[in-house]
Write an enzyme that holds these catalytic residues in place. Sequence first.
Site, PDB file in Angstrom:
ATOM      1  N   GLU A 275      31.085  41.950  28.235  1.00  0.00           N
ATOM      2  CA  GLU A 275      31.806  40.882  28.933  1.00  0.00           C
ATOM      3  C   GLU A 275      31.632  41.017  30.443  1.00  0.00           C
ATOM      4  O   GLU A 275      32.616  41.117  31.177  1.00  0.00           O
ATOM      5  CB  GLU A 275      33.300  40.948  28.581  1.00  0.00           C
ATOM      6  CG  GLU A 275      33.601  40.846  27.095  1.00  0.00           C
ATOM      7  CD  GLU A 275      35.067  41.166  26.761  1.00  0.00           C
ATOM      8  OE1 GLU A 275      35.840  41.512  27.676  1.00  0.00           O
ATOM      9  OE2 GLU A 275      35.423  41.058  25.577  1.00  0.00           O
ATOM     10  N   GLY A 277      31.291  40.106  34.252  1.00  0.00           N
ATOM     11  CA  GLY A 277      31.625  38.961  35.098  1.00  0.00           C
ATOM     12  C   GLY A 277      31.030  39.154  36.470  1.00  0.00           C
ATOM     13  O   GLY A 277      30.029  38.541  36.848  1.00  0.00           O
ATOM     14  N   CYS A 346      49.107  30.853  58.066  1.00  0.00           N
ATOM     15  CA  CYS A 346      50.171  31.538  58.812  1.00  0.00           C
ATOM     16  C   CYS A 346      50.657  32.783  58.084  1.00  0.00           C
ATOM     17  O   CYS A 346      51.823  32.874  57.703  1.00  0.00           O
ATOM     18  CB  CYS A 346      51.335  30.593  59.034  1.00  0.00           C
ATOM     19  SG  CYS A 346      50.786  28.970  59.514  1.00  0.00           S
TER      20      CYS A 346
HETATM   21  N1  LLP Z   1      36.709  41.342  30.126  1.00  0.00           N
HETATM   22  C1  LLP Z   1      38.032  41.380  30.355  1.00  0.00           C
HETATM   23  C2  LLP Z   1      38.942  41.472  29.220  1.00  0.00           C
HETATM   24  C3  LLP Z   1      38.514  41.320  31.676  1.00  0.00           C
HETATM   25  O1  LLP Z   1      39.824  41.376  31.887  1.00  0.00           O
HETATM   26  C4  LLP Z   1      37.601  41.228  32.763  1.00  0.00           C
HETATM   27  C5  LLP Z   1      38.076  41.176  34.128  1.00  0.00           C
HETATM   28  C6  LLP Z   1      36.224  41.175  32.467  1.00  0.00           C
HETATM   29  C7  LLP Z   1      35.820  41.243  31.142  1.00  0.00           C
HETATM   30  C8  LLP Z   1      35.177  41.070  33.528  1.00  0.00           C
HETATM   31  O2  LLP Z   1      35.174  42.185  34.359  1.00  0.00           O
HETATM   32  P1  LLP Z   1      34.021  42.376  35.465  1.00  0.00           P
HETATM   33  O3  LLP Z   1      32.719  42.584  34.728  1.00  0.00           O
HETATM   34  O4  LLP Z   1      33.986  41.149  36.297  1.00  0.00           O
HETATM   35  O5  LLP Z   1      34.451  43.571  36.224  1.00  0.00           O
HETATM   36  N2  LLP Z   1      39.888  39.568  40.600  1.00  0.00           N
HETATM   37  C9  LLP Z   1      39.437  40.936  40.674  1.00  0.00           C
HETATM   38  C10 LLP Z   1      38.810  41.393  39.385  1.00  0.00           C
HETATM   39  C11 LLP Z   1      39.695  41.186  38.188  1.00  0.00           C
HETATM   40  C12 LLP Z   1      39.063  41.559  36.874  1.00  0.00           C
HETATM   41  C13 LLP Z   1      39.880  41.061  35.760  1.00  0.00           C
HETATM   42  N3  LLP Z   1      39.308  41.261  34.468  1.00  0.00           N
HETATM   43  C14 LLP Z   1      38.487  41.074  41.861  1.00  0.00           C
HETATM   44  O6  LLP Z   1      38.249  40.109  42.565  1.00  0.00           O
HETATM   45  O7  LLP Z   1      38.012  42.174  42.131  1.00  0.00           O
END
Ligand code: LLP
Length: 421
Positions: A275, A277, A346
């Site tokens: 998964e 992202g 602000c």
């Molecule tokens: N799978 C699940 C169940 C997740 O909760 C997440 C991310 C991913 C996959 C993807 O993770 P990645 O490969 O992107 O690390 N907003 C934060 C990151 C939050 C991640 C939340 N979950 C930031 O901007 O650093």
Amino acid sequence: MRHFDYKDGEMFAEDVALRDIAKTVGTPAYVYSTATFTRHFNVFADAFKGRKALIAYSVKANSNIAVLATLAKLGAGADVVSEGELVRALTAGIPAQKIVFSGVGKTESEMRAALKAGIRVFNVESLPELEQLSDVAVSMGTRAPVAFRVNPDVTAGGHEKISTGKAENKFGIAWSSVESAYARAGELKGIEIVGVDMHIGSQIDSLAPFEKAIEKVGALIAKLRAQGHTIRSFDIGGGLGIPYGDNTKTPPPPSEYGALVKDLTSEMDVELIFEPGRMIAGNAGVLLSKVIYAKSGEDREFLIIDAAMNDLIRPALYDAYHEIEPVKASGRDFNTQIYDVVGPICESGDTFTKRRELPEMKAGELIVLHSAGAYGASQSSQYNTRPLIPEVLVNGDQFSVVRDRPSLEDILRAESIPDWI
Ligand code: LLP
């Protein structure tokens, strides 16, 4: 190779000058590179060549349907956490059988929608959720394919707010309850057990936590099978970090991650699911902005830009580092200045960086914040009634506005003043 780089003294996204995009759509705007999305997806997929693997791109990182359609064409699946993300993935042409549904709080109607679509698997995070899912499936005359998200209690992740695999986190089934959860799932009419799932954190910059968690879950898979459960898939989650340009931490490349995962799982006889992202989207986008004012403070210089924390909240929320560069390189070899780069909102938290040495810049000049393709637009808001900013997808020498900037009328249309006022 960077797809956001200088040519003849000004920054391009692939073969399109960012200046031209700013002229057409205004600033601030998100600009994405098809070539980068493609390269990142393929690098990740290549790391698992020879193994049955589903790469279910985590839609939350960047959920624009043009981005999803780009990835769908490359063979990506999707990891979704809401009905909205499910609809996005399906709309973009991702087959339901490549969609996994994660999240601690799936509602009954979300379960119904996902069962109706025929998704691959629900990553279930609690017993109450399991019972609810079984009831919904039975009422629809079907069975829900389920993997439990287990919580291997491993420390991982770049920031306290994005670490998910520790026992204290709200995520997953506590390690000590996993076997009884599978036993209960085996009894329920509406549930078909298909696998195991984990996700231990985000912006993980070393392989050690993955190794620890995969070994732990591997042993668990053997145990569950010995107890009579069918475990076909092992979802390893996302979490692989990316370079943000601050040179403090360089996460391992996907090839090393892939080699490790392949090695650790070679005897497990499971289909792998991932998964990712950030790894796919993070460095595929920039936030294009403009300096409104250069202002001298008591003891420092400020660049006040037209993007703000509502557009990119990562620095305010996670103290995140984003590399910042001017679009025009001409000043680059000349004078530099130590700046605080801030937005117009602000709140003191509306600060992209403090005390960063940058080329000297003036009002009206364009500026980019790099690594904004993941958790940028998807976490933006209209705080201060600042309209969501447009998203632009570049492909070679063409670009397309894949999300319009709403007008103030668009924003106000959703609101009303009750009769009694
Ligand atoms: N799978 C699940 C169940 C997740 O909760 C997440 C991310 C991913 C996959 C993807 O993770 P990645 O490969 O992107 O690390 N907003 C934060 C990151 C939050 C991640 C939340 N979950 C930031 O901007 O650093």
